[in-house]
Design an enzyme around this catalytic site. Sequence first.
Site, short mmCIF file in Angstrom:
data_model
loop_
_atom_site.label_atom_id
_atom_site.label_comp_id
_atom_site.label_asym_id
_atom_site.label_seq_id
_atom_site.Cartn_x
_atom_site.Cartn_y
_atom_site.Cartn_z
N PRO A 95 0.92 -1.31 -0.09
CG PRO A 95 -0.32 -1.24 2.15
CD PRO A 95 0.46 -2.07 1.16
CD GLU A 122 1.68 -5.67 11.34
OE1 GLU A 122 1.52 -4.42 10.87
OE2 GLU A 122 0.67 -6.38 11.45
NE ARG A 160 -8.82 -7.00 -19.92
CZ ARG A 160 -9.12 -5.70 -20.49
NH1 ARG A 160 -8.06 -4.96 -20.43
NH2 ARG A 160 -10.06 -5.55 -21.56
CG ASP A 175 -10.73 -2.55 -22.15
OD1 ASP A 175 -11.69 -3.16 -22.45
OD2 ASP A 175 -9.80 -3.08 -22.02
CL1 6GU Z 1 -0.38 -3.65 -3.28
N1 6GU Z 1 -0.86 -4.79 -0.94
C1 6GU Z 1 -1.40 -4.70 0.48
N2 6GU Z 1 -0.88 -5.66 1.45
N3 6GU Z 1 -2.46 -4.10 0.50
C2 6GU Z 1 -2.94 -2.94 -0.50
C3 6GU Z 1 -2.18 -2.97 -1.74
C4 6GU Z 1 -1.22 -3.87 -1.79
N4 6GU Z 1 -2.72 -2.02 -2.32
C5 6GU Z 1 -3.69 -1.54 -1.49
N5 6GU Z 1 -3.75 -2.29 -0.32
#
Ligand code: 6GU
Length: 236
Positions: A95, A122, A160, A175
């Site tokens: 994230p 973590e 795709r 798309d």
């Molecule tokens: Cl790529 N990984 C994780 N663990 N959580 C996320 C993410 C990725 N993208 C948004 N939340």
Amino acid sequence: MNFHVMTLFPEMIRSGMDTSIIGRAMASGILSLEAVNIRDYTLDKHKKVDDYPYGGGAGMLMQAQPVYDCYHAIVQRIAESGRKGQKARVIYVTPQGKTFQQQMAKEFAREEDLIFLCGHYEGIDERVLEQIVTDYVSIGDYVLTGGELPACIMTDAIVRLIPGAMNDESSALSDSFQDDLLAPPVYTRPAEFNGWRVPDILLSGNHAKIREWQEKVAYERTKTLRPDLLGEQGDF
Ligand code: 6GU
């Protein structure tokens, strides 16, 4: 194209990918996907892959050694297949990464090999990330328990775009996002359902006019639903 996914949960990757378009592309040889279990590379006699964070804090971290050795095993396999393993991009799904978008999918679709690293717990010891990761990528601003679902999502979006992976080559081009616009609405038979008619223009057989209508509606839709795609401020 060859995908290599480093994960502690290889079944999540395999079950997510074996079906539909991706499964077909794999069967036809356009695509290969291996889910590699990081745990297979730990040197710990109890097969441990995680430990407490230095400096304290909640939860456990993935250790550097299993990830590092797993990566090198993949690089070596790529090299044995006659390709340049050292050159393969390593995408850490996190994230904290840059948000995955269609433009990024297009860029990744040009690679011969892609290595994904899925984190759990973590996080992963920073030292191994610094050594091997080339791209930090997120799928949006929310937190998931692990990187497997994001890796499946990114793989799907990339696959795709690979020539020959889809039934209908032109459909990827029509798309949403392909020209920074949402796709226009689409209709199929019957021409009237519950009294609701398909727009007359689509039944006219005039392809130039139909195209013009589709472009106009795609633009209007984008302006209403996703003005940010047009570089405009939204209402929210
Ligand atoms: Cl790529 N990984 C994780 N663990 N959580 C996320 C993410 C990725 N993208 C948004 N939340």
